[in-house]
Scaffold this active site. Structure first.
Site, mmCIF file in Angstrom:
data_model
loop_
_atom_site.group_PDB
_atom_site.id
_atom_site.type_symbol
_atom_site.label_atom_id
_atom_site.label_comp_id
_atom_site.label_asym_id
_atom_site.label_seq_id
_atom_site.Cartn_x
_atom_site.Cartn_y
_atom_site.Cartn_z
ATOM 1 C CG HIS A 47 -1.923 -1.052 1.169
ATOM 2 N ND1 HIS A 47 -1.974 -2.300 1.768
ATOM 3 C CD2 HIS A 47 -3.106 -1.026 0.107
ATOM 4 C CE1 HIS A 47 -3.043 -2.802 1.511
ATOM 5 N NE2 HIS A 47 -3.819 -2.461 0.682
ATOM 6 C CG HIS A 84 -1.728 -0.136 -4.357
ATOM 7 N ND1 HIS A 84 -2.219 -1.234 -5.187
ATOM 8 C CD2 HIS A 84 -2.747 0.481 -3.726
ATOM 9 C CE1 HIS A 84 -3.550 -1.281 -4.801
ATOM 10 N NE2 HIS A 84 -4.056 -0.348 -3.808
ATOM 11 C CG HIS A 128 -7.400 3.702 -3.560
ATOM 12 N ND1 HIS A 128 -6.263 3.882 -4.669
ATOM 13 C CD2 HIS A 128 -7.332 2.301 -3.263
ATOM 14 C CE1 HIS A 128 -5.775 2.792 -4.690
ATOM 15 N NE2 HIS A 128 -6.256 1.927 -3.783
ATOM 16 C CG ASP A 129 -5.402 1.759 -0.406
ATOM 17 O OD1 ASP A 129 -6.392 1.664 0.294
ATOM 18 O OD2 ASP A 129 -4.875 1.005 -1.264
ATOM 19 C CG ASP A 185 -8.213 -1.332 -4.093
ATOM 20 O OD1 ASP A 185 -7.109 -1.160 -4.256
ATOM 21 O OD2 ASP A 185 -9.018 -1.584 -3.041
#
Length: 511
Positions: A218, A222, A258-259, A368
């Site tokens: 993560h 990524h 998103h992360d 994802d």
């Protein structure tokens, strides 16, 4: 003397004003710049430990992980230093001063450090000039060559075989910044939404910095990989003709953030350790809520959408959150059931804004977890990275006498077993429904790669099992010395001719 700078690697160098200085890529201003002017004390961002807030809007909490403290000043923000390089503590204004000028201008402004996105080649070149060492190799040409290769890759950014690891190397570790800006510019969103180039640049750099580079999986690479996959999905004919500009910019920004600020552990770990984020979000979508709030914090911190009407800006923040929250894997079955129900009833209408938003949610979910659908070389690498992150959490749980999470024990699980289970129960059902929605060459390519990758992992598992079985049988009838020798031989055979000797099937390349 006013010194002009160029950003050496990223394609944004011709778009940033010459008076702009950067701190490891982030934008700050020289003392002669008046773009910001004197800061309004009422607008100063106040930070206390892990939570910061804008004093003019104390209901907007910008949640930050790990006690990130930044102090807003007239020259910008001091970044959190997660990566250590030998050249980060050098004042590059000195290195870039023209040596043939004959005199050095003295600035009355207090000296401050400026961290820049310089490649290692350009740093070495500048260091030689500073020390008076004669230049032997035109190292700047290496930078230009790398930049050219990165730009060539961006021309094929819609190819499913896009190698994000190679692109990250070519951009000197700035794949997320380069890719996201390229996509925003390619769609014409910078001009359409009248985004300020300085604010956009600063936002993208801060997003990349807030990903933890020490996470095996993560991390910013990524995020860049998910952003590239999201672009591929939005280019599918059924979506390309239906998505609005607002949908597209939200899709790109949601993929990139998103992360954001992912700590490298999962939600159950935060809950059982009584982490403050778990308490804050009441044990519900803890990480996803944090990613969303962190993204909103950077949007407001940089003022990227500050020129938009307040209602439009807040609406974009809410929809951004809705997309990011959809990536919660614990809600996978809810989204999949709803998707399947829409497809069975054939009632999806992409002229409906809510239906388009739902499809964007499903596209981001696919992006994802699309690693099993990539070519074997990329898929295997991602599988090893995510499994290593699992195992690192398992090691922490063992160290602190906590119950080890399922699949997180490196002594019990293998990469192959984890990946086969993930493909069977998570990836295959999702991508099967996506193919029903968009039955295109890309969808068939993804299913083909996933089938080949699953077969490859199964083959590797069977080989390892057979080697272990033969080693066990061989040691049963031998003495202690013979058993030890047999084990050594089996280990050697596995290392030299086990996984490496197997021919891995490859899917057909997509043009």
């Amino acid at each position: 003397m006013e010194v002009c700078y160029q950003l050496p690697v990223l394609p944004l160098d011709r778009l940033v004003p010459k008076h702009v200085l950067s701190r490891r890529g982030a934008i700050s201003f020289s003392s002669s710049s008046s773009l910001f002017g004197a800061p309004d004390p009422r607008q100063l961002s106040q930070r206390r430990g892990a939570i910061s807030y804008d004093s003019s809007d104390q209901t907007a909490l910008y949640i930050r992980m790990l006690g990130d403290v930044r102090v807003r000043s007239q020259v910008g923000f001091e970044p959190e230093r997660r990566i250590s390089h030998p050249y980060l503590n050098i004042d590059f204004r000195t290195l870039h001063t023209r040596l043939d000028s004959g005199s050095t201008s003295e600035s009355k402004a207090p000296e401050r450090r400026v961290h820049r996105l310089l490649s290692f080649q350009r740093y070495l070149h500048s260091s030689r000039l500073l020390r008076g060492v004669p230049q032997q190799i035109p190292l700047h040409l290496l930078d230009e060559d790398y930049t050219g290769q990165a730009r060539c890759m961006l021309e094929k950014v819609g190819n499913w075989n896009f190698d994000i690891f190679l692109f990250d190397r070519l951009t000197n570790g700035n794949s997320l910044i380069s890719l996201t800006f390229h996509l925003l510019n390619q769609y014409g969103l910078v001009e359409l939404f009248q985004l300020d180039m300085v604010k956009l640049w600063r936002f993208l750099v801060m997003v990349q910095e807030d990903y933890h580079s020490d996470n095996p999986y993560h991390n910013a690479i990524h995020a860049a990989d998910v952003t590239q996959a999201m672009y591929c999905y939005m280019q599918e004919p059924i979506l390309a003709k239906s998505l609005t500009s607002c949908d597209i910019i939200l899709g790109i920004l949601a993929a990139a953030t998103h992360d954001l600020d992912h700590p490298g552990v999962n939600q159950p770990f935060l809950i059982k350790t009584d982490h403050y984020l778990a308490t804050l979000y009441k044990n519900t979508s803890v990480l996803e809520n944090h990613h969303w709030k962190s993204a909103v914090g950077l949007l407001r911190e940089t003022g990227l959408f500050s020129h938009l009407p307040a209602e439009d800006s807040l609406n974009m923040e809410r929809e951004l959150g809705s997309l990011i929250l959809a990536t919660d894997i614990s809600r996978q079955n809810d989204y999949l059931s709803r998707f399947r129900r829409h497809l069975d009833q054939k009632n999806l209408c992409l002229s409906n804004a809510s239906h388009r938003h739902f499809i964007l949610q499903m596209a981001l979910k696919c992006a994802d977890i699309c690693n099993p659908c990539r070519p074997w070389e990329l898929s295997k690498r991602w599988s090893e990275k995510v499994t290593e992150e699992f195992f690192q959490q398992g090691d922490i749980e063992k160290k602190h006498k906590l119950e080890v999470s399922p699949l997180y024990d490196r002594e019990v699980n293998t990469v192959g077993n984890i990946q086969i289970g993930f493909m069977t129960y998570v990836a295959e059902p999702l991508f099967a429904e996506w193919t029903r929605f968009s039955d295109t060459r890309l969808s068939q390519t993804m299913l083909g790669y996933m089938g080949l990758n699953k077969a490859s992992w199964s083959g590797l598992h069977q080989e390892q099992a057979s080697v272990s079985k033969e080693a066990g049988l061989g040691s049963a009838g031998a003495d202690t010395g013979g058993a030890a020798a047999a084990r050594r031989d089996s280990v050697t055979a596995t290392a030299t001719g086990g996984t490496s000797s197997k021919e891995i099937p490859q899917g057909s390349k997509e043009s």
